[in-house]
Design an enzyme around this catalytic site. Structure first.
Site, mmCIF file in Angstrom:
data_model
loop_
_atom_site.group_PDB
_atom_site.id
_atom_site.type_symbol
_atom_site.label_atom_id
_atom_site.label_comp_id
_atom_site.label_asym_id
_atom_site.label_seq_id
_atom_site.Cartn_x
_atom_site.Cartn_y
_atom_site.Cartn_z
ATOM 1 C CB CYS A 51 -0.898 -0.021 1.230
ATOM 2 S SG CYS A 51 -2.010 1.399 1.280
ATOM 3 C CB CYS A 55 -1.573 3.684 8.218
ATOM 4 S SG CYS A 55 -2.613 4.414 6.940
ATOM 5 C CB CYS A 58 -1.027 -0.425 8.334
ATOM 6 S SG CYS A 58 -1.771 -1.571 7.159
ATOM 7 C CB CYS A 95 -16.041 -6.447 5.762
ATOM 8 S SG CYS A 95 -17.396 -6.301 6.917
ATOM 9 C CB CYS A 126 -18.911 -3.987 4.515
ATOM 10 S SG CYS A 126 -17.938 -2.623 5.186
ATOM 11 C CB CYS A 186 -18.422 0.676 8.478
ATOM 12 S SG CYS A 186 -17.388 -0.236 9.623
ATOM 13 N NE ARG A 258 -18.227 -5.086 12.921
ATOM 14 C CZ ARG A 258 -18.519 -4.255 11.926
ATOM 15 N NH1 ARG A 258 -17.570 -3.564 11.344
ATOM 16 N NH2 ARG A 258 -19.754 -4.143 11.509
#
Ligand code: SF4
Length: 316
Positions: A51, A55, A58, A95, A126, A186, A258
């Site tokens: 990616c 972040c 991550c 998801c 999702c 979400c 959640r």
């Protein structure tokens, strides 16, 4: 931004005794939900790693050496096989996440087909794909996407310490486009990033004051991944975490909250207290994108011990 809550009010909540907060949260929870029912979602990574974002928590960022094996887009039939398995295991929402800054227009037909086919199995859909343009949000809505996940992660003030390749306003813009397209939101955060209590309060103010409060709010406990800049962060205290769930329930009375990443490292007692504080949704399945999740049968045993049921009777 609609002012449903302000920082001062939320800081007052954070200063309240733990027992008082749990009691208040449980009362509010019972007004809007059956406290014995837990919604179950399953998460699948349909494109893993490499990616371009940075972040700091991550494993999928291309910048950190975490040993994660990258994988290109998953074949549609493999996605569908996973969805069928999740449904058979009792999950009612599927998801799908792709480690992208944003989807390219060339990916849209693939994404739309997946949405249609997963819905045909009888599951809610999702996706979490990064930033979206308005036309992409509309196309996903047209294909039938029920939810879009796009977390704010932390407070606007602390955000630059966690991600530098995008800014908070871009996150809010995507949420806005998704909401305008008619897809449910979400959106939640991660605790244990090194943020202060004020940052936690500030994130919750952002979530509660979105034009429409998110229908689903994932609350994550940082999973410290070797090779990421946050691998040596201090653990967040369990009571602090449970308290944060209780305050989220008080501020977002009608949202599904959640219990997401980090559940694997929580004791059964901590998870039980989270449910008492108003959490009423979990991710079920062995993998949460790329970090380990609670083993499925461990969940079934815990649900039995607590007398909890799922929307689809997972533990009959
Ligand atoms: S959290 Fe998402 S956007 Fe950030 S590095 Fe990981 S996959 Fe990329």
């Amino acid at each position: 931004m609609i002012q449903r809550w302000n920082l001062k009010q939320v800081e007052v909540l954070f200063n309240k005794p733990f027992i008082e907060l749990i009691f208040k949260a449980q009362q509010i929870h019972r007004r809007h939900f059956n406290p014995l029912i837990i919604q179950i979602s399953t998460l699948l990574s349909i494109k893993t790693g490499n990616c371009p974002e940075d972040c700091k928590y991550c494993a999928q960022s291309a910048r950190y050496k975490t040993g994660l094996k990258s994988q290109g887009l998953m074949m549609i039939k493999e996605v569908l096989a996973n969805a069928s398995k999740a449904k058979a295991a009792g999950s009612n929402r599927f998801c799908m996440g792709a480690a992208w800054r944003n989807p390219h227009d060339r990916d849209m037909p693939y994404l739309e087909e997946i949405i249609r086919e997963v819905k045909a199995i009888g599951m809610e859909t999702c996706m979490t794909l990064g930033n979206l343009s308005s036309s992409q949000a509309k196309s996903l809505a047209k294909a039938g996407l029920d939810f879009y996940n796009h977390n704010l992660d932390t407070s606007p003030e602390f955000y630059k310490n966690i991600t530098t390749t995008r800014n908070y306003q871009q996150r809010l813009n995507t949420l806005n486009k998704v909401s305008k397209a008619g897809i449910k939101i979400c959106c939640g955060g991660i605790f244990g990033l090194g943020e202060t209590i004020k940052d936690r309060a500030s994130l919750l103010v952002q979530l509660a004051n979105l034009p429409k409060p998110p229908e689903s709010v994932p609350i994550n406990m940082l999973v410290k991944i070797k090779g990421t800049p946050l691998e040596n962060n201090d653990e967040i205290d369990s009571f602090e975490f449970i308290k944060t769930i209780a305050i989220t329930r008080i501020m977002l009375p009608k949202s599904h909250i959640r219990l997401s990443a980090g559940r694997n490292q929580m004791s059964e007692q901590t998870q039980a207290m989270c449910f008492m504080a108003g959490a009423n949704s979990i991710f079920y399945g062995c993998k949460l994108l790329t970090t380990p999740n609670s083993k499925e049968d461990k969940d079934i045993i815990l649900f039995r011990k607590l007398g909890l049921k799922t929307e689809h009777n997972l533990h009959k």
